[in-house]
Structure formats: structure tokens, C-alpha cells
Design a protein around this motif. Structure first.
Motif, PDB file in Angstrom:
ATOM      1  N   SER A 261      -0.571   0.600   4.085  1.00 27.59           N
ATOM      2  CA  SER A 261      -1.893   0.187   4.532  1.00 27.59           C
ATOM      3  C   SER A 261      -2.352  -1.064   3.805  1.00 27.59           C
ATOM      4  CB  SER A 261      -2.908   1.316   4.293  1.00 27.59           C
ATOM      5  OG  SER A 261      -4.212   0.905   4.651  1.00 27.59           O
ATOM      6  N   SER A 262      -3.228  -1.813   4.476  1.00 28.73           N
ATOM      7  CA  SER A 262      -3.860  -2.980   3.855  1.00 28.73           C
ATOM      8  C   SER A 262      -5.173  -2.608   3.179  1.00 28.73           C
ATOM      9  CB  SER A 262      -4.115  -4.064   4.915  1.00 28.73           C
ATOM     10  OG  SER A 262      -4.949  -3.556   5.941  1.00 28.73           O
ATOM     11  N   HIS A 263      -5.584  -1.336   3.261  1.00 24.60           N
ATOM     12  CA  HIS A 263      -6.764  -0.869   2.551  1.00 24.60           C
ATOM     13  C   HIS A 263      -6.416  -0.609   1.080  1.00 24.60           C
ATOM     14  CE1 HIS A 263      -9.767  -0.383   5.679  1.00 24.60           C
ATOM     15  NE2 HIS A 263      -8.900   0.240   6.456  1.00 24.60           N
ATOM     16  N   PRO A 264      -7.370  -0.773   0.168  1.00 30.40           N
ATOM     17  CA  PRO A 264      -7.131  -0.375  -1.239  1.00 30.40           C
ATOM     18  C   PRO A 264      -6.904   1.132  -1.322  1.00 30.40           C
ATOM     19  CG  PRO A 264      -9.445  -0.930  -0.883  1.00 30.40           C
ATOM     20  CD  PRO A 264      -8.722  -1.338   0.360  1.00 30.40           C
TER      21      PRO A 264
ATOM     22  N   LEU B 226      12.216   0.209   3.614  1.00 28.98           N
ATOM     23  CA  LEU B 226      10.817   0.398   3.228  1.00 28.98           C
ATOM     24  C   LEU B 226      10.567   1.853   2.838  1.00 28.98           C
ATOM     25  CD1 LEU B 226       7.866  -0.547   3.003  1.00 28.98           C
ATOM     26  CD2 LEU B 226       7.635  -0.142   5.475  1.00 28.98           C
ATOM     27  N   ARG B 227      11.049   2.781   3.627  1.00 28.99           N
ATOM     28  CA  ARG B 227      10.859   4.196   3.310  1.00 28.99           C
ATOM     29  C   ARG B 227      11.507   4.545   1.970  1.00 28.99           C
ATOM     30  NH1 ARG B 227      10.226   9.284   6.366  1.00 28.99           N
ATOM     31  NH2 ARG B 227      11.082  10.957   5.063  1.00 28.99           N
ATOM     32  N   GLY B 228      12.713   3.999   1.740  1.00 28.72           N
ATOM     33  CA  GLY B 228      13.389   4.259   0.476  1.00 28.72           C
ATOM     34  C   GLY B 228      12.615   3.725  -0.714  1.00 28.72           C
ATOM     35  N   ASP B 229      12.042   2.534  -0.560  1.00 26.38           N
ATOM     36  CA  ASP B 229      11.242   1.955  -1.650  1.00 26.38           C
ATOM     37  C   ASP B 229      10.010   2.804  -1.937  1.00 26.38           C
ATOM     38  OD1 ASP B 229      13.011  -0.141  -1.956  1.00 26.38           O
ATOM     39  OD2 ASP B 229      11.874  -1.528  -0.693  1.00 26.38           O
TER      40      ASP B 229
ATOM     41  N   TRP C 282       5.688  -7.625   3.247  1.00 23.64           N
ATOM     42  CA  TRP C 282       4.726  -7.021   4.174  1.00 23.64           C
ATOM     43  C   TRP C 282       3.339  -7.634   3.966  1.00 23.64           C
ATOM     44  CZ3 TRP C 282       5.972  -3.744   8.071  1.00 23.64           C
ATOM     45  CH2 TRP C 282       7.279  -3.265   8.061  1.00 23.64           C
ATOM     46  N   PRO C 283       2.861  -8.420   4.951  1.00 22.27           N
ATOM     47  CA  PRO C 283       1.569  -9.108   4.813  1.00 22.27           C
ATOM     48  C   PRO C 283       0.419  -8.139   4.595  1.00 22.27           C
ATOM     49  CG  PRO C 283       2.806  -9.989   6.678  1.00 22.27           C
ATOM     50  CD  PRO C 283       3.532  -8.765   6.219  1.00 22.27           C
TER      51      PRO C 283
ATOM     52  N   GLU D 195       1.118  -8.917  10.091  1.00 22.21           N
ATOM     53  CA  GLU D 195       0.580 -10.267   9.888  1.00 22.21           C
ATOM     54  C   GLU D 195      -0.473 -10.608  10.931  1.00 22.21           C
ATOM     55  OE1 GLU D 195       2.286 -14.830   9.278  1.00 22.21           O
ATOM     56  OE2 GLU D 195       3.532 -13.317  10.258  1.00 22.21           O
ATOM     57  N   GLN D 196      -0.200 -10.245  12.189  1.00 24.37           N
ATOM     58  CA  GLN D 196      -1.149 -10.532  13.266  1.00 24.37           C
ATOM     59  C   GLN D 196      -2.471  -9.802  13.054  1.00 24.37           C
ATOM     60  OE1 GLN D 196       0.253  -9.308  17.132  1.00 24.37           O
ATOM     61  NE2 GLN D 196      -1.279 -10.498  18.228  1.00 24.37           N
TER      62      GLN D 196
END
Length: 384
Positions: free
Chosen positions: A283-286, A202-205, A255-256, A182-183
Motif C-alpha cells: 500500500s501507499s498508505h502509511p 515481491l511476495r518472497g520479499d 514500486w512507486p 505509478e498511474q
């Protein structure tokens, strides 16, 4: 010799001593002598004193030195008393002013333990988290992890001070935290985080999503790539597969900024054995962005080009400085010195050799200290 910009920034550092008639040496003189000594190949305070006394002709015109060169005990005592957090803030502020980011800069955050700097009665040395600009090979900031903390508490403080807008921040599994994501998004940057067992859900998902998609007949949405590297009798193959989270957004809603999950299968082939591991990233990248693959590969630069160099070229792990804040403050001095030496490119030599050459050759000494930052550390223009 040193740029006015350097002196102006570090003149802000507060003298920790009680100023009275017993204070014989100027604080700024001690700082400059320590920095120059470390840059020129000195690995302990005795070395710094010997170097300064031999090269005193270089310092007389710019430093007052009212009582000559301070003793090694004076250097040790003063650096143990300096407010490490204030020193870190000034260092980061200095780098903000002299560093112009390149387009697509990748900033890797990771910690390093100074093994020799163990406090009495403990087995663990001082631990410092650094922010490393992978494209330009510079330390943008560094912050000590206190004995009662871990990297998770220090990383947000470091990010708060850094100028990371339009950069990609990479962090290993320890820093894979929602608040850190988020930061980074709030600071108009992107992230690529390693996901391991500290984030089991998260890893399981992520594993579930890859399993679902790969069991379908049509998998055009997979974005894959492969790298093969051969070196020193070893062959390493890395296969990258990235997926957009759109269809599975509910799984990752906490997850922001998250847009992509990535899987990397690494296969290492040695003459005596073959091994394979699978590592996951968010990642926040496409998913089609080349920055994800680049960031994953670049993150290891902080190990190979900063941490390894600190040990090999600056003997950091052998440092015995351990009184109060001494290890933390000397660690900053090493990173400052490395920034100068990395950006002096007229001589094709290792950092270790450059340190020696700067100590032996007065002409090169002045070149390292004045040329680099007067011209500014820069690349293709990007928002500063």
C-alpha cells in the motif's frame, strides 16, 4: 422523466446506423427505451418491447416514436453496432458530473465474466472490468476486456478516465503491477494491492521482512488488529499486521509510492472443518493508517454488492446477448440502472423488487428516474 443531464450526455453517443430513408426509429428513443426497460425488470429485448408497448403512455410526451416501439431485432442490431468504447467514455463522464466523492472513498476494480454471452465457438463469455465506489455503492465506470487482452491492459485505460484523486484504489493480484501503481500515484490517489504468486519476488520479499521483524525481541513497530465475524454458523477471524518499509526500502524501490506491507491471516471455523490462509498486500498508505484495513475489507464489496447483485437481481449471467458489442453495451445499461436503484432509498426493498415496483407503479417509476440524480449522488464534501 429523465434528467436533462442524462439526456445531454447520452445524446453524444453516435448513431452507428447508416442514416437513410430506411432508418425508422430515432436513436435516442432506442437508448431511453432500453435503459428504462432494463431498470424496470426487463432481462431481454422481447421484455423491453412488451414493457414499452404496455407503458407507451409514459413515453409519448418525451420521445418522438415516429413509428411506434422498435422491434426486439432492432434493439439487438443497434446495440451490437454501438461503439462500446465511446459508450464507456460517456458513462464515465456522466458519473464524473453527477457523483461527488465522500471523504476516504475506496474504489475497487475487478472483472466479471458474463457467462451466457459466449461468442460462437468459444467457451468464455464477455468480460467486463468495473470500478466500484465502495462507500456509496455505485459503479463509476466499466470497460470490456477484449478476447486478446487481459485485465492488466484494460485497468490503465479505465483509471485514465476515472476521477480518483484522494481515493484509495484496491485491486486484486492480477492488477498488482508497477505501472498501475505509478498511474494511481500520479492521479493523487492511494492504492492497496493484493500480492500473490504472480509477483513471486515481491511476495518472497514481504515474507522475508515479516520473518526478520518477528524474530527480533522488540516488535513495537508492528501495527496489528483483529476482527471476528460470526455469521450463518461460521466464525471468521482476521488478524492484520502492517509494517513500514523504511528499513527495507531497497527491496521495494521498484514500486512507486509504496510505504507499507500488510499481512492478513484469515481463519475460518465451520462445524465440519477449520481452514487458515495468509494473504499479503502492499500500500501507499502509511502503516498506521486505518484506510489499509478498511480497503482490504471493502474490496469484497465489488463481489457481494455489484457482481452478485448483477446476477441475482439482473440475471446477467443468463443473458444470451452476444452479437458483436451487444453484451458490452447492455452490461453498461445494467450498471446505470443499478446506480439509480441503489440511490433510491424511500422504499426498503431488494434491487430485484425495486425493478418490479418501478415497472408496476408509475409514481415510483418517475420517482426513481427523476429524484435521484437531480439531487445528485453525494456525501460529505471532497474534491471533485
Amino acid at each position: 422523466m429523465l434528467t436533462a443531464d442524462f439526456l445531454n450526455h447520452f445524446a453524444k453517443l453516435e448513431d452507428p446506423r447508416v442514416t437513410n430513408h430506411n432508418t425508422r426509429h430515432k436513436f435516442i428513443d432506442i437508448l431511453v427505451l432500453a435503459f428504462v426497460g432494463i431498470l424496470c425488470g426487463c432481462d431481454d429485448w422481447e421484455d423491453v418491447v412488451d414493457f414499452a408497448e404496455i407503458k407507451i403512455h409514459l413515453f409519448k410526451d418525451i420521445l418522438e416514436l415516429p413509428h411506434g416501439i422498435p422491434s426486439h431485432d432492432t434493439f439487438s442490431r443497434v446495440f451490437s453496432m454501438i461503439d462500446g468504447y465511446h459508450f464507456e467514455e460517456i458513462f464515465i463522464g456522466w458519473m464524473k458530473d453527477v457523483y461527488t466523492k465522500t471523504n476516504g472513498e475506496i474504489v475497487a476494480l475487478d472483472g466479471k465474466t458474463i457467462r451466457g454471452a459466449r461468442a460462437k465457438g468459444t467457451l468464455k463469455g464477455a468480460h467486463v472490468v468495473s470500478a466500484w465506489a465502495c462507500n456509496n455503492q455505485l459503479t463509476l465506470g466499466a470497460m470490456k476486456v477484449d478476447s486478446k487482452e487481459n485485465e492488466i491492459t484494460v485497468i490503465p485505460r479505465l483509471l485514465k478516465l476515472l476521477n480518483i484523486a484522494h481515493c484509495t484504489v484496491t485491486i486484486d493480484a492480477m492488477g498488482c503491477q508497477k505501472k498501475i501503481a505509478e498511474q494511481i500515484i500520479e492521479k493523487k490517489a492511494n492504492y492497496v494491492f493484493t500480492v500473490k504468486d504472480n509477483q513471486k519476488e515481491l511476495r518472497g520479499d514481504i515474507e522475508t521482512v515479516f520473518s526478520i521483524v518477528e524474530n527480533r525481541q522488540h516488535i513495537e513497530c508492528l501495527e496489528s488488529g483483529e476482527e471476528i465475524e460470526k455469521k450463518h454458523g461460521r466464525k471468521e477471524t482476521r488478524r492484520y499486521t502492517s509494517l513500514p518499509i523504511d528499513e527495507f526500502a531497497s527491496l521495494f524501490s521498484a514500486w512507486p509510492g509504496i510505504k507499507t506491507i500488510t499481512r492478513v491471516i484469515r481463519k475460518r471455523e465451520l462445524p465440519e472443518k477449520t481452514s487458515e490462509e495468509t494473504v499479503y498486500f502492499i500500500s501507499s498508505h502509511p502503516y498506521h493508517s486505518d484506510q489499509i484495513k478498511k480497503a482490504i475489507r471493502s474490496h469484497w464489496h465489488i463481489e457481494n454488492r455489484l457482481h452478485w447483485q448483477l446476477d441475482v437481481s439482473f440475471n446477467e449471467d443468463r443473458s444470451r446477448a452476444r452479437i458483436k458489442n451487444e453484451a458490452q453495451n447492455i452490461a453498461l445499461m445494467r450498471r446505470m440502472s443499478m446506480n439509480y436503484l441503489k440511490k433510491e432509498t424511500t422504499r426498503k426493498a431488494s434491487l430485484k423488487r425495486k425493478r418490479k415496483q418501478a415497472g408496476w407503479d408509475d409514481t415510483y417509476f418517475f420517482q426513481v428516474l427523476s429524484l435521484v440524480l437531480e439531487q445528485q449522488i453525494s456525501g460529505p464534501a471532497c474534491e471533485k
